[in-house]
Design a protein around this motif. Structure first.
Motif, PDB file in Angstrom:
ATOM      1  N   GLY A   1       3.468  99.853-121.924  1.00  0.00           N
ATOM      2  CA  GLY A   1       2.675 100.909-121.123  1.00  0.00           C
ATOM      3  C   GLY A   1       3.529 101.594-120.158  1.00  0.00           C
ATOM      4  N   MET A   2       4.198 101.197-119.394  1.00  0.00           N
ATOM      5  CA  MET A   2       4.802 101.798-117.930  1.00  0.00           C
ATOM      6  C   MET A   2       6.094 102.548-118.649  1.00  0.00           C
ATOM      7  SD  MET A   2       3.422 101.809-115.197  1.00  0.00           S
ATOM      8  CE  MET A   2       4.410 101.798-114.026  1.00  0.00           C
ATOM      9  N   ALA A   3       6.461 102.000-119.674  1.00  0.00           N
ATOM     10  CA  ALA A   3       7.745 102.859-120.379  1.00  0.00           C
ATOM     11  C   ALA A   3       7.486 104.282-120.730  1.00  0.00           C
ATOM     12  CB  ALA A   3       8.333 101.855-121.434  1.00  0.00           C
ATOM     13  N   ALA A   4       6.201 104.192-121.214  1.00  0.00           N
ATOM     14  CA  ALA A   4       5.709 105.608-121.710  1.00  0.00           C
ATOM     15  C   ALA A   4       5.434 106.417-120.490  1.00  0.00           C
ATOM     16  CB  ALA A   4       4.289 105.421-122.291  1.00  0.00           C
ATOM     17  N   TYR A   5       5.574 106.121-119.375  1.00  0.00           N
ATOM     18  CA  TYR A   5       5.431 107.208-117.975  1.00  0.00           C
ATOM     19  C   TYR A   5       6.523 107.352-117.211  1.00  0.00           C
ATOM     20  CZ  TYR A   5       0.334 106.772-119.734  1.00  0.00           C
ATOM     21  OH  TYR A   5      -0.549 106.982-120.505  1.00  0.00           O
ATOM     22  N   GLN A   6       7.533 106.693-117.589  1.00  0.00           N
ATOM     23  CA  GLN A   6       8.914 106.573-117.110  1.00  0.00           C
ATOM     24  C   GLN A   6       9.429 108.001-116.949  1.00  0.00           C
ATOM     25  OE1 GLN A   6      11.772 103.942-118.071  1.00  0.00           O
ATOM     26  NE2 GLN A   6      12.932 103.941-116.141  1.00  0.00           N
ATOM     27  N   ASP A   7       9.655 108.781-115.869  1.00  0.00           N
ATOM     28  CA  ASP A   7      10.061 109.949-116.252  1.00  0.00           C
ATOM     29  C   ASP A   7      11.419 110.399-116.651  1.00  0.00           C
ATOM     30  OD1 ASP A   7       9.737 113.130-115.397  1.00  0.00           O
ATOM     31  OD2 ASP A   7      11.439 112.669-114.017  1.00  0.00           O
ATOM     32  N   PRO A   8      11.431 111.015-117.923  1.00  0.00           N
ATOM     33  CA  PRO A   8      12.572 111.100-118.542  1.00  0.00           C
ATOM     34  C   PRO A   8      13.799 111.793-117.904  1.00  0.00           C
ATOM     35  CG  PRO A   8      11.070 112.840-119.630  1.00  0.00           C
ATOM     36  CD  PRO A   8      10.350 111.899-118.504  1.00  0.00           C
ATOM     37  N   GLU A   9      13.556 112.819-116.996  1.00  0.00           N
ATOM     38  CA  GLU A   9      14.583 113.473-116.546  1.00  0.00           C
ATOM     39  C   GLU A   9      14.991 112.369-115.207  1.00  0.00           C
ATOM     40  OE1 GLU A   9      13.461 117.259-115.067  1.00  0.00           O
ATOM     41  OE2 GLU A   9      13.142 117.766-116.956  1.00  0.00           O
ATOM     42  N   SER A  10      14.370 111.793-114.555  1.00  0.00           N
ATOM     43  CA  SER A  10      14.837 111.104-113.284  1.00  0.00           C
ATOM     44  C   SER A  10      14.944 109.652-113.409  1.00  0.00           C
ATOM     45  CB  SER A  10      13.748 111.437-111.899  1.00  0.00           C
ATOM     46  OG  SER A  10      12.325 110.790-112.326  1.00  0.00           O
ATOM     47  N   GLY A  11      14.209 109.332-114.408  1.00  0.00           N
ATOM     48  CA  GLY A  11      14.113 107.468-114.773  1.00  0.00           C
ATOM     49  C   GLY A  11      12.963 106.741-113.780  1.00  0.00           C
ATOM     50  N   LEU A  12      12.279 107.807-112.914  1.00  0.00           N
ATOM     51  CA  LEU A  12      11.473 107.064-112.089  1.00  0.00           C
ATOM     52  C   LEU A  12       9.984 107.243-112.454  1.00  0.00           C
ATOM     53  CD1 LEU A  12      13.186 108.593-108.745  1.00  0.00           C
ATOM     54  CD2 LEU A  12      13.454 106.215-110.155  1.00  0.00           C
ATOM     55  N   TRP A  13       9.135 106.540-111.447  1.00  0.00           N
ATOM     56  CA  TRP A  13       7.662 106.586-111.897  1.00  0.00           C
ATOM     57  C   TRP A  13       7.075 107.678-110.717  1.00  0.00           C
ATOM     58  CZ3 TRP A  13      10.641 102.695-113.520  1.00  0.00           C
ATOM     59  CH2 TRP A  13      10.259 102.279-114.762  1.00  0.00           C
ATOM     60  N   TYR A  14       5.616 108.177-110.860  1.00  0.00           N
ATOM     61  CA  TYR A  14       5.026 108.977-109.922  1.00  0.00           C
ATOM     62  C   TYR A  14       4.059 108.044-109.178  1.00  0.00           C
ATOM     63  CZ  TYR A  14       6.730 113.390-111.732  1.00  0.00           C
ATOM     64  OH  TYR A  14       7.601 114.673-111.935  1.00  0.00           O
ATOM     65  N   GLN A  15       3.567 108.613-108.089  1.00  0.00           N
ATOM     66  CA  GLN A  15       2.641 107.722-107.298  1.00  0.00           C
ATOM     67  C   GLN A  15       1.366 107.586-107.930  1.00  0.00           C
ATOM     68  OE1 GLN A  15       2.123 106.315-104.369  1.00  0.00           O
ATOM     69  NE2 GLN A  15       0.274 107.033-103.410  1.00  0.00           N
ATOM     70  N   VAL A  16       0.777 108.436-108.676  1.00  0.00           N
ATOM     71  CA  VAL A  16      -0.278 108.404-109.676  1.00  0.00           C
ATOM     72  C   VAL A  16       0.241 108.323-111.089  1.00  0.00           C
ATOM     73  CG1 VAL A  16      -2.631 109.526-110.337  1.00  0.00           C
ATOM     74  CG2 VAL A  16      -1.925 109.441-107.798  1.00  0.00           C
ATOM     75  N   VAL A  17       0.400 107.325-111.649  1.00  0.00           N
ATOM     76  CA  VAL A  17       1.377 107.168-112.615  1.00  0.00           C
ATOM     77  C   VAL A  17       1.286 108.079-113.800  1.00  0.00           C
ATOM     78  CG1 VAL A  17       2.216 105.445-114.531  1.00  0.00           C
ATOM     79  CG2 VAL A  17       1.838 104.700-112.129  1.00  0.00           C
ATOM     80  N   ASP A  18      -0.035 108.389-114.189  1.00  0.00           N
ATOM     81  CA  ASP A  18       0.069 108.940-115.468  1.00  0.00           C
ATOM     82  C   ASP A  18      -0.132 110.487-115.271  1.00  0.00           C
ATOM     83  OD1 ASP A  18      -2.737 108.595-114.321  1.00  0.00           O
ATOM     84  OD2 ASP A  18      -3.877 108.963-116.156  1.00  0.00           O
ATOM     85  N   GLN A  19      -0.337 111.135-114.123  1.00  0.00           N
ATOM     86  CA  GLN A  19      -0.360 112.469-113.718  1.00  0.00           C
ATOM     87  C   GLN A  19       0.806 113.094-113.311  1.00  0.00           C
ATOM     88  OE1 GLN A  19      -4.394 113.576-112.346  1.00  0.00           O
ATOM     89  NE2 GLN A  19      -4.801 111.212-112.496  1.00  0.00           N
ATOM     90  N   GLY A  20       2.117 112.901-113.978  1.00  0.00           N
ATOM     91  CA  GLY A  20       3.274 113.447-113.309  1.00  0.00           C
ATOM     92  C   GLY A  20       3.321 114.798-113.057  1.00  0.00           C
ATOM     93  N   GLY A  21       2.823 115.665-113.907  1.00  0.00           N
ATOM     94  CA  GLY A  21       2.754 117.079-113.675  1.00  0.00           C
ATOM     95  C   GLY A  21       1.772 117.794-113.009  1.00  0.00           C
ATOM     96  N   ARG A  22       1.144 116.877-112.355  1.00  0.00           N
ATOM     97  CA  ARG A  22      -0.160 117.589-111.540  1.00  0.00           C
ATOM     98  C   ARG A  22       0.544 117.744-110.011  1.00  0.00           C
ATOM     99  NH1 ARG A  22      -6.069 114.929-110.841  1.00  0.00           N
ATOM    100  NH2 ARG A  22      -7.028 116.368-109.482  1.00  0.00           N
ATOM    101  N   GLU A  23      -0.145 118.893-109.360  1.00  0.00           N
ATOM    102  CA  GLU A  23       0.200 119.227-108.353  1.00  0.00           C
ATOM    103  C   GLU A  23       0.177 118.414-107.061  1.00  0.00           C
ATOM    104  OE1 GLU A  23      -0.674 123.364-104.959  1.00  0.00           O
ATOM    105  OE2 GLU A  23      -1.603 123.123-106.982  1.00  0.00           O
TER     106      GLU A  23
END
Length: 215
Positions: free
Chosen positions: A91-113
């Motif tokens: 599950g978490m691998a699907a949300y690992q940012d492909p450019e940085s290799g990191l995860w966002y504070q709100v995991v599933d909303q990486g592109g949100r302002e």
């Protein structure tokens, strides 16, 4: 501590968390669950909080692999915890940012302002993947996820100042639900909690993850 009843209780707690917080569509675990549905942040039908907070998933990931150190290999429910390790890893691998290799504070909303790459969840997941591979809970291919997180932390969140001091940046200082003032679990709540450097909830898992990668 020679208390097998406590092992059983730990397994019960870990499985109960998954039962009530796991979202199969997203492949993620919600921050919290209110059995009574009385909290304002709780969904009236499911009792779940509204968002997937990175560090809450990171705590759970670390708890899974660390509890396995104490669950006997012949325990009849050990397989349930191993299955949860696999579920969380996928599950978490699907949300690992492909450019940085990191995860966002709100995991599933990486592109949100307002969302940002957060140090504690990224460090915790580095530890989770590395230890899971080292212990044989996950196949070796998952080590790449730990290495991507490690390299991302070094490149994006570790900062060296002019006095040769290293700081781990973009650590969410704290987040919770309820209380006074009331924390409603909304997206805006999570992204507006205080951010600081070198929070122990990030530096500790970072060191632990680095040690696992060196094994």
């Amino acid at each position: 501590y020679n208390r097998p009843d406590l092992v059983d209780e730990a397994i019960h707690q870990l499985v109960t968390v998954a039962k009530h917080t796991y979202d199969a569509d997203k492949g993620l675990f919600y921050h919290a669950w209110d059995e009574s549905r009385s909290q304002r942040w709780a969904d009236s039908l499911t009792g779940r909080s509204p968002n997937f907070w990175g560090r809450s998933i990171g705590w759970y990931a670390m708890a899974l692999v660390d509890n396995l150190d104490y669950i006997p290999v012949d325990h009849p429910r050990r397989g349930e915890i191993l299955a949860l390790v696999q579920t969380l890893a996928e599950g978490m691998a699907a949300y690992q940012d492909p450019e940085s290799g990191l995860w966002y504070q709100v995991v599933d909303q990486g592109g949100r302002e307002g969302n940002y790459l957060e140090a504690s969840v990224s460090s915790m997941m580095m530890y989770f993947y590395a230890k899971s591979v080292n212990k044989g809970y996950l196949p070796k291919k998952w080590r790449a996820n730990a290495l991507d997180a490690y390299n991302g932390l070094l490149k994006h969140l570790l900062v060296l100042d002019g006095k040769h001091r290293v700081s781990l940046t973009q650590c969410c200082a704290v987040a919770g639900l309820g209380g006074n003032p009331y924390r409603d679990g909304s997206y805006d709540y999570y992204i507006n909690e205080r951010i600081r450097d070198n929070d122990g909830k990030a530096t500790g898992p970072f060191i632990m993850g680095c040690l696992e990668l060196q094994r």
